[in-house]
Motif scaffolding. Sequence first.
Motif, PDB file in Angstrom:
ATOM      1  N   LEU A 187       0.850  -1.200   0.000  1.00 49.65           N
ATOM      2  CA  LEU A 187       0.000   0.000   0.000  1.00 49.65           C
ATOM      3  C   LEU A 187       0.883   1.246   0.000  1.00 49.65           C
ATOM      4  O   LEU A 187       1.324   1.707   1.045  1.00 49.65           O
ATOM      5  N   THR A 188       1.137   1.766  -1.178  1.00 52.77           N
ATOM      6  CA  THR A 188       2.020   2.925  -1.296  1.00 52.77           C
ATOM      7  C   THR A 188       1.374   4.102  -2.011  1.00 52.77           C
ATOM      8  O   THR A 188       1.979   5.157  -2.107  1.00 52.77           O
ATOM      9  N   LYS A 189       0.166   3.914  -2.514  1.00 52.58           N
ATOM     10  CA  LYS A 189      -0.531   4.990  -3.218  1.00 52.58           C
ATOM     11  C   LYS A 189      -1.824   5.293  -2.482  1.00 52.58           C
ATOM     12  O   LYS A 189      -2.566   4.396  -2.102  1.00 52.58           O
ATOM     13  N   PHE A 190      -2.116   6.571  -2.300  1.00 48.73           N
ATOM     14  CA  PHE A 190      -3.304   6.984  -1.563  1.00 48.73           C
ATOM     15  C   PHE A 190      -4.007   8.096  -2.321  1.00 48.73           C
ATOM     16  O   PHE A 190      -3.367   8.929  -2.960  1.00 48.73           O
ATOM     17  N   PHE A 191      -5.329   8.102  -2.249  1.00 49.45           N
ATOM     18  CA  PHE A 191      -6.135   9.156  -2.856  1.00 49.45           C
ATOM     19  C   PHE A 191      -7.129   9.600  -1.792  1.00 49.45           C
ATOM     20  O   PHE A 191      -7.896   8.785  -1.284  1.00 49.45           O
ATOM     21  N   PHE A 192      -7.092  10.863  -1.442  1.00 47.52           N
ATOM     22  CA  PHE A 192      -7.925  11.372  -0.357  1.00 47.52           C
ATOM     23  C   PHE A 192      -9.170  12.058  -0.904  1.00 47.52           C
ATOM     24  O   PHE A 192      -9.151  12.643  -1.982  1.00 47.52           O
ATOM     25  N   ALA A 193     -10.255  11.983  -0.136  1.00 51.42           N
ATOM     26  CA  ALA A 193     -11.513  12.605  -0.509  1.00 51.42           C
ATOM     27  C   ALA A 193     -12.152  13.185   0.746  1.00 51.42           C
ATOM     28  O   ALA A 193     -11.765  12.860   1.862  1.00 51.42           O
ATOM     29  N   CYS A 194     -13.137  14.041   0.546  1.00 54.12           N
ATOM     30  CA  CYS A 194     -13.808  14.703   1.675  1.00 54.12           C
ATOM     31  C   CYS A 194     -14.943  13.866   2.257  1.00 54.12           C
ATOM     32  O   CYS A 194     -15.422  14.163   3.339  1.00 54.12           O
ATOM     33  N   SER A 195     -15.395  12.868   1.534  1.00 60.07           N
ATOM     34  CA  SER A 195     -16.491  12.031   2.029  1.00 60.07           C
ATOM     35  C   SER A 195     -16.419  10.667   1.358  1.00 60.07           C
ATOM     36  O   SER A 195     -15.746  10.494   0.332  1.00 60.07           O
ATOM     37  N   GLY A 196     -17.153   9.727   1.914  1.00 60.73           N
ATOM     38  CA  GLY A 196     -17.229   8.414   1.299  1.00 60.73           C
ATOM     39  C   GLY A 196     -17.869   8.466  -0.078  1.00 60.73           C
ATOM     40  O   GLY A 196     -17.433   7.772  -1.000  1.00 60.73           O
ATOM     41  N   SER A 197     -18.904   9.286  -0.229  1.00 59.76           N
ATOM     42  CA  SER A 197     -19.564   9.411  -1.530  1.00 59.76           C
ATOM     43  C   SER A 197     -18.601   9.954  -2.581  1.00 59.76           C
ATOM     44  O   SER A 197     -18.565   9.466  -3.714  1.00 59.76           O
ATOM     45  N   GLU A 198     -17.807  10.937  -2.201  1.00 60.52           N
ATOM     46  CA  GLU A 198     -16.814  11.487  -3.129  1.00 60.52           C
ATOM     47  C   GLU A 198     -15.756  10.434  -3.453  1.00 60.52           C
ATOM     48  O   GLU A 198     -15.308  10.314  -4.594  1.00 60.52           O
ATOM     49  N   ALA A 199     -15.368   9.651  -2.469  1.00 59.22           N
ATOM     50  CA  ALA A 199     -14.374   8.597  -2.693  1.00 59.22           C
ATOM     51  C   ALA A 199     -14.915   7.565  -3.678  1.00 59.22           C
ATOM     52  O   ALA A 199     -14.193   7.108  -4.578  1.00 59.22           O
ATOM     53  N   ILE A 200     -16.183   7.182  -3.532  1.00 56.00           N
ATOM     54  CA  ILE A 200     -16.795   6.217  -4.445  1.00 56.00           C
ATOM     55  C   ILE A 200     -16.841   6.780  -5.861  1.00 56.00           C
ATOM     56  O   ILE A 200     -16.472   6.101  -6.832  1.00 56.00           O
ATOM     57  N   ASP A 201     -17.310   8.018  -6.006  1.00 53.63           N
ATOM     58  CA  ASP A 201     -17.365   8.616  -7.342  1.00 53.63           C
ATOM     59  C   ASP A 201     -15.967   8.698  -7.952  1.00 53.63           C
ATOM     60  O   ASP A 201     -15.788   8.448  -9.143  1.00 53.63           O
ATOM     61  N   SER A 202     -14.972   9.031  -7.145  1.00 51.62           N
ATOM     62  CA  SER A 202     -13.590   9.094  -7.647  1.00 51.62           C
ATOM     63  C   SER A 202     -13.104   7.715  -8.064  1.00 51.62           C
ATOM     64  O   SER A 202     -12.432   7.566  -9.095  1.00 51.62           O
ATOM     65  N   ALA A 203     -13.433   6.699  -7.283  1.00 47.93           N
ATOM     66  CA  ALA A 203     -13.029   5.335  -7.640  1.00 47.93           C
ATOM     67  C   ALA A 203     -13.670   4.916  -8.963  1.00 47.93           C
ATOM     68  O   ALA A 203     -13.010   4.300  -9.815  1.00 47.93           O
ATOM     69  N   ILE A 204     -14.937   5.247  -9.159  1.00 47.38           N
ATOM     70  CA  ILE A 204     -15.614   4.926 -10.417  1.00 47.38           C
ATOM     71  C   ILE A 204     -14.937   5.654 -11.571  1.00 47.38           C
ATOM     72  O   ILE A 204     -14.673   5.056 -12.629  1.00 47.38           O
ATOM     73  N   LYS A 205     -14.629   6.921 -11.383  1.00 49.61           N
ATOM     74  CA  LYS A 205     -13.930   7.673 -12.434  1.00 49.61           C
ATOM     75  C   LYS A 205     -12.588   7.022 -12.771  1.00 49.61           C
ATOM     76  O   LYS A 205     -12.219   6.913 -13.942  1.00 49.61           O
ATOM     77  N   MET A 206     -11.861   6.586 -11.752  1.00 48.56           N
ATOM     78  CA  MET A 206     -10.569   5.940 -11.993  1.00 48.56           C
ATOM     79  C   MET A 206     -10.732   4.626 -12.751  1.00 48.56           C
ATOM     80  O   MET A 206      -9.938   4.318 -13.646  1.00 48.56           O
ATOM     81  N   VAL A 207     -11.756   3.853 -12.395  1.00 46.05           N
ATOM     82  CA  VAL A 207     -12.034   2.591 -13.095  1.00 46.05           C
ATOM     83  C   VAL A 207     -12.340   2.869 -14.564  1.00 46.05           C
ATOM     84  O   VAL A 207     -11.808   2.206 -15.467  1.00 46.05           O
ATOM     85  N   TRP A 208     -13.193   3.848 -14.831  1.00 40.05           N
ATOM     86  CA  TRP A 208     -13.548   4.170 -16.212  1.00 40.05           C
ATOM     87  C   TRP A 208     -12.344   4.726 -16.969  1.00 40.05           C
ATOM     88  O   TRP A 208     -12.117   4.383 -18.128  1.00 40.05           O
ATOM     89  N   TYR A 209     -11.575   5.583 -16.319  1.00 37.94           N
ATOM     90  CA  TYR A 209     -10.380   6.153 -16.954  1.00 37.94           C
ATOM     91  C   TYR A 209      -9.386   5.046 -17.307  1.00 37.94           C
ATOM     92  O   TYR A 209      -8.829   5.018 -18.404  1.00 37.94           O
ATOM     93  N   TYR A 210      -9.162   4.144 -16.375  1.00 42.51           N
ATOM     94  CA  TYR A 210      -8.249   3.022 -16.585  1.00 42.51           C
ATOM     95  C   TYR A 210      -8.644   2.233 -17.834  1.00 42.51           C
ATOM     96  O   TYR A 210      -7.805   1.943 -18.701  1.00 42.51           O
ATOM     97  N   ASN A 211      -9.930   1.875 -17.936  1.00 43.43           N
ATOM     98  CA  ASN A 211     -10.369   1.108 -19.094  1.00 43.43           C
ATOM     99  C   ASN A 211     -10.253   1.900 -20.390  1.00 43.43           C
ATOM    100  O   ASN A 211      -9.916   1.333 -21.433  1.00 43.43           O
TER     101      ASN A 211
END
Length: 185
Positions: free
Chosen positions: A30-54
């Motif tokens: 675990l060497t990479k971290f992405f911070f967010a202001c809320s769980g909802s923001e973290a989820i939306d960011s994770a979805i964006k990262m998944v879509w960006y990755y693909n």
Amino acid sequence: LPYYHSFFGRAPVPTAKLAEFLSRITPNSLTKFFFACSGSEAIDSAIKMVWYYNNAIGRPQKKKIISRLNSYHGVTVAGASMTRIRINQEGFDLPIERFVQVDCPHYYRFAMDGETEEEFSARMADRLEQTILEEGPDTIAAFFAEPIQGAGGIILPSKGYFDLIQPILKKYDILFVVDEVICGF
């Protein structure tokens, strides 16, 4: 700035220091971290990262997200589409497309008569694979799951559940995103 999102390679000094600290106290992987202001923001960011990755690896059709019934992933448009709690969707034109749900691995509530916990887990894994095949494996980007489901009633997954679903996700090259809150990290 005390906080600023880390998209575009920018982060304030306190964010960088916290990431450095976390990398020292967590397992070496675990060497990479992405911070967010809320769980909802973290989820939306994770979805964006998944879509960006693909998109980045040439799979623009791989966008659907699978979550589980009785899960909770927030109240933003994407989070509420994954959560599927009626009060968070009614009147808001939710869920949006690209979000699919599978059964909740709650053995106590959903096991069939005489079914062992391991048999129940196998049935849940089979249903996940059936859903992937019905939707088209080339369209499924990620599976989001809480290790312990909160909104559904503090539900522990059935015995062997995660051990059975991970090979299925790997088989179809589907990312596994852990939405962890209850366990304390």
